[in-house]
Design a protein around this motif. Sequence first.
Motif, PDB file in Angstrom:
ATOM      1  N   MET A 135      83.264  10.600  36.139  1.00  9.79           N
ATOM      2  CA  MET A 135      82.201  11.406  36.727  1.00  9.79           C
ATOM      3  C   MET A 135      82.496  11.730  38.192  1.00  9.79           C
ATOM      4  O   MET A 135      82.952  10.875  38.939  1.00  9.79           O
ATOM      5  N   LEU A 136      82.231  12.978  38.545  1.00  9.18           N
ATOM      6  CA  LEU A 136      82.275  13.402  39.940  1.00  9.18           C
ATOM      7  C   LEU A 136      80.939  14.060  40.287  1.00  9.18           C
ATOM      8  O   LEU A 136      80.482  14.944  39.559  1.00  9.18           O
ATOM      9  N   PRO A 137      80.304  13.649  41.375  1.00  8.42           N
ATOM     10  CA  PRO A 137      79.079  14.336  41.789  1.00  8.42           C
ATOM     11  C   PRO A 137      79.431  15.702  42.377  1.00  8.42           C
ATOM     12  O   PRO A 137      80.444  15.843  43.075  1.00  8.42           O
ATOM     13  N   VAL A 138      78.609  16.697  42.091  1.00 11.06           N
ATOM     14  CA  VAL A 138      78.838  18.048  42.608  1.00 11.06           C
ATOM     15  C   VAL A 138      77.530  18.627  43.133  1.00 11.06           C
ATOM     16  O   VAL A 138      76.447  18.250  42.693  1.00 11.06           O
ATOM     17  N   ALA A 139      77.649  19.546  44.081  1.00 19.72           N
ATOM     18  CA  ALA A 139      76.466  20.193  44.652  1.00 19.72           C
ATOM     19  C   ALA A 139      76.068  21.429  43.866  1.00 19.72           C
ATOM     20  O   ALA A 139      74.884  21.751  43.769  1.00 19.72           O
ATOM     21  N   LYS A 173      66.873  13.728  36.008  1.00 21.71           N
ATOM     22  CA  LYS A 173      66.932  14.779  37.037  1.00 21.71           C
ATOM     23  C   LYS A 173      68.380  15.091  37.433  1.00 21.71           C
ATOM     24  O   LYS A 173      68.738  15.089  38.608  1.00 21.71           O
ATOM     25  N   VAL A 174      69.166  15.397  36.396  1.00 21.14           N
ATOM     26  CA  VAL A 174      70.562  15.787  36.609  1.00 21.14           C
ATOM     27  C   VAL A 174      70.927  16.910  35.654  1.00 21.14           C
ATOM     28  O   VAL A 174      70.322  17.084  34.597  1.00 21.14           O
ATOM     29  N   GLU A 175      71.921  17.665  36.049  1.00 12.68           N
ATOM     30  CA  GLU A 175      72.552  18.664  35.198  1.00 12.68           C
ATOM     31  C   GLU A 175      74.005  18.229  35.077  1.00 12.68           C
ATOM     32  O   GLU A 175      74.641  17.870  36.068  1.00 12.68           O
ATOM     33  N   VAL A 176      74.523  18.236  33.847  1.00 14.00           N
ATOM     34  CA  VAL A 176      75.846  17.680  33.573  1.00 14.00           C
ATOM     35  C   VAL A 176      76.724  18.723  32.893  1.00 14.00           C
ATOM     36  O   VAL A 176      76.286  19.410  31.971  1.00 14.00           O
ATOM     37  N   GLY A 177      77.955  18.824  33.347  1.00  8.44           N
ATOM     38  CA  GLY A 177      78.948  19.656  32.688  1.00  8.44           C
ATOM     39  C   GLY A 177      80.198  18.836  32.449  1.00  8.44           C
ATOM     40  O   GLY A 177      80.629  18.079  33.332  1.00  8.44           O
ATOM     41  N   HIS A 178      80.749  18.914  31.262  1.00  6.44           N
ATOM     42  CA  HIS A 178      82.018  18.240  30.947  1.00  6.44           C
ATOM     43  C   HIS A 178      83.101  19.297  30.835  1.00  6.44           C
ATOM     44  O   HIS A 178      82.936  20.284  30.119  1.00  6.44           O
ATOM     45  N   SER A 183      87.312  13.680  29.508  1.00  7.72           N
ATOM     46  CA  SER A 183      86.765  14.815  30.247  1.00  7.72           C
ATOM     47  C   SER A 183      86.417  14.398  31.663  1.00  7.72           C
ATOM     48  O   SER A 183      86.333  13.219  31.993  1.00  7.72           O
ATOM     49  N   LEU A 184      86.215  15.406  32.468  1.00  5.60           N
ATOM     50  CA  LEU A 184      85.687  15.228  33.804  1.00  5.60           C
ATOM     51  C   LEU A 184      84.206  15.575  33.693  1.00  5.60           C
ATOM     52  O   LEU A 184      83.854  16.684  33.290  1.00  5.60           O
ATOM     53  N   GLU A 185      83.353  14.633  34.011  1.00 12.02           N
ATOM     54  CA  GLU A 185      81.915  14.861  33.965  1.00 12.02           C
ATOM     55  C   GLU A 185      81.468  15.270  35.365  1.00 12.02           C
ATOM     56  O   GLU A 185      81.571  14.493  36.309  1.00 12.02           O
TER      57      GLU A 185
END
Length: 140
Positions: A18-22, A49-54, A65-67
């Motif tokens: 997982m990587l946090p993104v803005a 309260k998150v949006e996630v893309g793999h 994957s990179l989350e």
Amino acid sequence: MTEELPTSDIEFRLHHTMLPVADLDRSIGFYTGLLGMKVMGRRSDEARKVEVGHVGYGDRETRPSLELLRDTSEGAPASVRPTGIHVAIHVSDLQRLCDSLEREQVSFIQPLKGIGGRRLTAWIRDPDSHAVELVEVRAA
């Protein structure tokens, strides 16, 4: 350890990192548009309260994957702090990729350089300043 481990007959594989993104769209665009990954999944989780893309190479059932995780809470920061970790990606033609990344004005931490004759590396930053190591190992 001389005894057989209780996990010796269990299969393991790396699932995701997982990587946090803005900005999830911007990050997905970077990894898919510039580094050749595919979107493996995307979802919103209102409870967390998150949006996630793999994103990754291949399908999510069999490949890691990179989350990419964006905070959607009311007090979510406009930018994220780099994690201090890095992601490494093997590339078959690093010179060509670096030329393309330079044209796209990607930020390089370390430009393309050879290590020991067969190995090439370059380091870049993603849109959230996470370090990405690009590696090519040439056949002997």
